[in-house]
Design a protein around this motif. Structure first.
Motif, mmCIF file in Angstrom:
data_model
loop_
_atom_site.group_PDB
_atom_site.id
_atom_site.type_symbol
_atom_site.label_atom_id
_atom_site.label_comp_id
_atom_site.label_asym_id
_atom_site.label_seq_id
_atom_site.Cartn_x
_atom_site.Cartn_y
_atom_site.Cartn_z
ATOM 1 N N THR A 20 20.387 23.178 80.178
ATOM 2 C CA THR A 20 20.644 21.938 80.914
ATOM 3 C C THR A 20 20.051 21.995 82.323
ATOM 4 O OG1 THR A 20 22.782 22.815 81.633
ATOM 5 C CG2 THR A 20 22.770 21.437 79.651
ATOM 6 N N ALA A 21 19.778 20.805 82.879
ATOM 7 C CA ALA A 21 19.263 20.703 84.249
ATOM 8 C C ALA A 21 20.356 21.123 85.236
ATOM 9 C CB ALA A 21 18.821 19.269 84.524
ATOM 10 N N LYS A 71 28.867 26.258 77.515
ATOM 11 C CA LYS A 71 27.944 25.747 78.539
ATOM 12 C C LYS A 71 28.399 26.202 79.928
ATOM 13 C CE LYS A 71 25.282 23.232 75.835
ATOM 14 N NZ LYS A 71 25.230 21.752 75.917
ATOM 15 N N PHE A 72 27.420 26.474 80.787
ATOM 16 C CA PHE A 72 27.727 26.898 82.149
ATOM 17 C C PHE A 72 26.519 26.608 83.020
ATOM 18 C CE2 PHE A 72 25.716 30.381 79.968
ATOM 19 C CZ PHE A 72 24.881 30.962 80.906
ATOM 20 N N SER A 73 26.615 26.917 84.281
ATOM 21 C CA SER A 73 25.512 26.768 85.224
ATOM 22 C C SER A 73 24.935 28.143 85.552
ATOM 23 C CB SER A 73 26.013 26.070 86.499
ATOM 24 O OG SER A 73 25.017 25.995 87.487
ATOM 25 N N VAL A 74 25.759 28.969 86.183
ATOM 26 C CA VAL A 74 25.397 30.351 86.504
ATOM 27 C C VAL A 74 26.576 31.232 86.119
ATOM 28 C CG1 VAL A 74 24.698 31.951 88.333
ATOM 29 C CG2 VAL A 74 24.028 29.549 88.474
ATOM 30 N N ALA A 75 26.298 32.396 85.553
ATOM 31 C CA ALA A 75 27.392 33.288 85.152
ATOM 32 C C ALA A 75 27.044 34.730 85.481
ATOM 33 C CB ALA A 75 27.685 33.154 83.666
ATOM 34 N N ARG A 76 28.046 35.465 85.866
ATOM 35 C CA ARG A 76 27.904 36.890 86.131
ATOM 36 C C ARG A 76 27.931 37.654 84.804
ATOM 37 N NH1 ARG A 76 30.642 41.744 84.732
ATOM 38 N NH2 ARG A 76 29.422 43.272 85.889
#
Length: 536
Positions: A298-299, A428-433
């Motif tokens: 995703t954007a 779904k996520f944006s940034v993950a550790r």
């Protein structure tokens, strides 16, 4: 003249004598118990569905693969006492120990391993780590394309002889067999109990210990397995794992003497703890990488310019020195240094630039992508597993992105099991550790995670045909130098595209009491309890 003893006097003296004998014997009768602080609650104790080290620490105390790790983290014979390898390196013949038994006293057989390895590759099992055993002949075709299970290259020659045929020579195959995914399951127990085979009182295991109690989020108790082939040399009667996700609480319990060993603690405590307990603080180099992953579905994370800009703006020197008190090293490549036949990792092209230059380049990239000043706002959510170190890293990175790009950054944390389950199940996520510690000493273990076909560990859902082709070609390349070249080319693509942003090369942080004997720091982070003892 001594007065004659009355019945009462004789009774009291006899009681006193018995008491003194029992008191004198008590040290010999005292249980040898090792209390281990673990960094979280395991998702499961089913070999087919585990993937993280806090599960592996427990499972490798309970079970023993064909090969296993010794106290130094080196591969040694396990359930197999010996093996031979064909001249072309594709056929392994294992001789199982004649005295190898399950905890219920039944023999460990070659058929148990045929069953266990077939179960991992059976698509019905949905084992998230099935790919680690793809070197076995037809394993990938069975797992992904529905080939019949009986076509797996694993065969019981007789009760104590197992033959495994590979797709191709795999130099690190013996290391794969020590991984938790390759640990055996008692065929008889599974057929009788189904998925309940993991429960205390039901579990049948072949390692140095057996499971006697599991209270979720409180403790797991393992007791010595008297049926183990080397039971005479196991000095512990009991091992208790405490799933302590609260690192401050874990350190307090260690300082109070409630724990003999504790895995992972807040890095800002290093100097205080060194002053307090000295060399009980263990900082050991590991084959491990701490990284952030971007969801490329995703954007705006589907835009390589955005991913590169975000990665460039992260000051890794600050994270290593200030957050981790110098106990970790800045990372710009995905493969950690120190792997044999690979050399230094292939790092991102911005690695040699100053942090100021990186930030200038990052602003230009974001502007080109239509974000930042005069463009679309940048909204980012950072997910991480609950841990003070990870929280501080996320807070620092959020501040860097806010300062550099005026980004709006929020943070979400979950317990370690839930965090990784979410990523592995495709949430779904944006940034993950995320973090990865080598399962075996080969760069393929890190790079294969990011292939299109690796649905479990390619959290970014990134796909690159050239990268996949290089990884596939490396599997068939027999010359070590030529193979390393292919893997370096793949890592170069990965670092250019930045679906993953390496932040730190990790050291492992342990607290180990002086009472614990037999502990050896090692890069594989393997510390089986059967090689440890307690000196009170």
């Amino acid at each position: 003249m001594t007065a004659p003893l009355t019945a009462v006097t004789r009774h009291l003296r006899r009681a006193a004598l018995i008491g003194s004998l029992l008191l004198g014997a008590s040290p010999a009768l005292a249980e040898a118990v090792l209390n281990r602080g673990n960094a979280g609650e395991p998702q499961t104790l089913d070999q087919a569905h585990t993937s993280i080290n806090i599960e592996a620490f427990i499972l490798k105390d309970l079970y023993e693969g064909l090969t296993t790790h010794d106290a130094k983290g080196e591969i040694v014979p396990g359930a197999a006492e010996s093996w031979t390898v064909s001249d072309d390196g594709t056929v392994y013949t294992f001789k199982l120990r004649e005295n190898g038994k399950w905890s219920d006293g039944s023999p460990v057989t070659a058929e148990d391993f045929v069953f266990s390895l077939s179960r991992i590759e059976d698509p019905k099992t949905a084992a998230g780590y099935a790919n680690i055993l793809y070197p076995i002949k037809n394993a990938e075709k069975i797992n992904k394309s529905g080939l019949a299970l009986d076509q797996l290259g694993v065969k019981a020659i007789d009760a104590k002889t197992l033959e495994i045929t590979l797709e191709r020579a795999t130099p690190y195959f013996l290391e794969l067999l020590a991984h938790q995914t390759a640990l055996p399951v008692s065929k008889a127990s599974f057929e009788k109990n189904g998925t309940d085979f993991v429960k205390p009182g039901i579990m049948v295991s072949n390692g140095g210990f057996k499971l006697t109690e599991h209270v979720a989020n409180d403790h797991l108790t393992l007791t010595k397995n008297e049926q183990h082939w080397d039971a005479a040399n196991i000095k512990l009667d009991k091992v208790v794992f405490y799933p302590l996700e609260d690192q401050a609480a874990a350190v307090r319990r260690y300082e109070a003497g409630e724990l003999h060993v504790n895995y992972n603690f807040s890095a800002d405590q290093i100097e205080r703890l060194k002053t307090l307990v000295g060399d009980e603080v263990h900082i050991s180099p590991a084959l491990a990488t701490y990284y952030y992953v971007f969801d490329t579905r995703t954007a705006p994370m589907d835009d390589v310019r955005v991913r590169r800009a975000l990665s460039m703006a992260i000051d890794r020197d600050f994270l290593a020195k200030e957050i981790y008190s110098g106990s970790q090293q800045p990372a710009y490549g995905f493969v950690p240094p120190g792997l044999p036949d690979y050399g230094a990792p292939s790092v991102a092209d911005f690695a040699t630039k100053s942090q100021l230059d990186r930030e200038d380049d990052a602003l230009a990239l974001l502007k080109e992508a239509g974000y930042g000043e005069g463009g679309k706002p940048l909204d980012i959510e950072i997910r991480y597993n609950t841990n003070p170190n990870h929280e501080r890293v996320a807070t620092a990175v959020a501040d860097m992105w806010k300062t550099a790009f005026n980004a709006k950054v929020t943070m979400v944390n979950l317990d370690v099991s839930s965090h990784y389950a979410y990523l592995q199940e495709g949430g779904k996520f944006s940034v993950a550790r995320a973090g990865w510690t080598a399962d075996y000493g080969d760069p393929e273990n890190f790079l294969a995670m990011n292939t299109t076909s690796n649905v479990t560990f390619n959290y970014a859902k990134w796909s690159n045909a050239d990268y996949d082709a290089l990884m596939a070609k490396s599997n068939d390349e027999k010359d070590p130098a030529a193979r390393a070249k292919l893997l370096h080319e793949a890592e170069t693509i990965l670092m250019k595209e930045q679906p993953v942003a390496p932040l730190l090369y990790q050291n492992e942080l342990w607290l180990v009491s002086k009472k614990v004997k037999g502990w050896v720091d090692n890069a594989n982070n393997e510390h089986p309890s059967r090689f440890l003892s307690i000196a009170e």
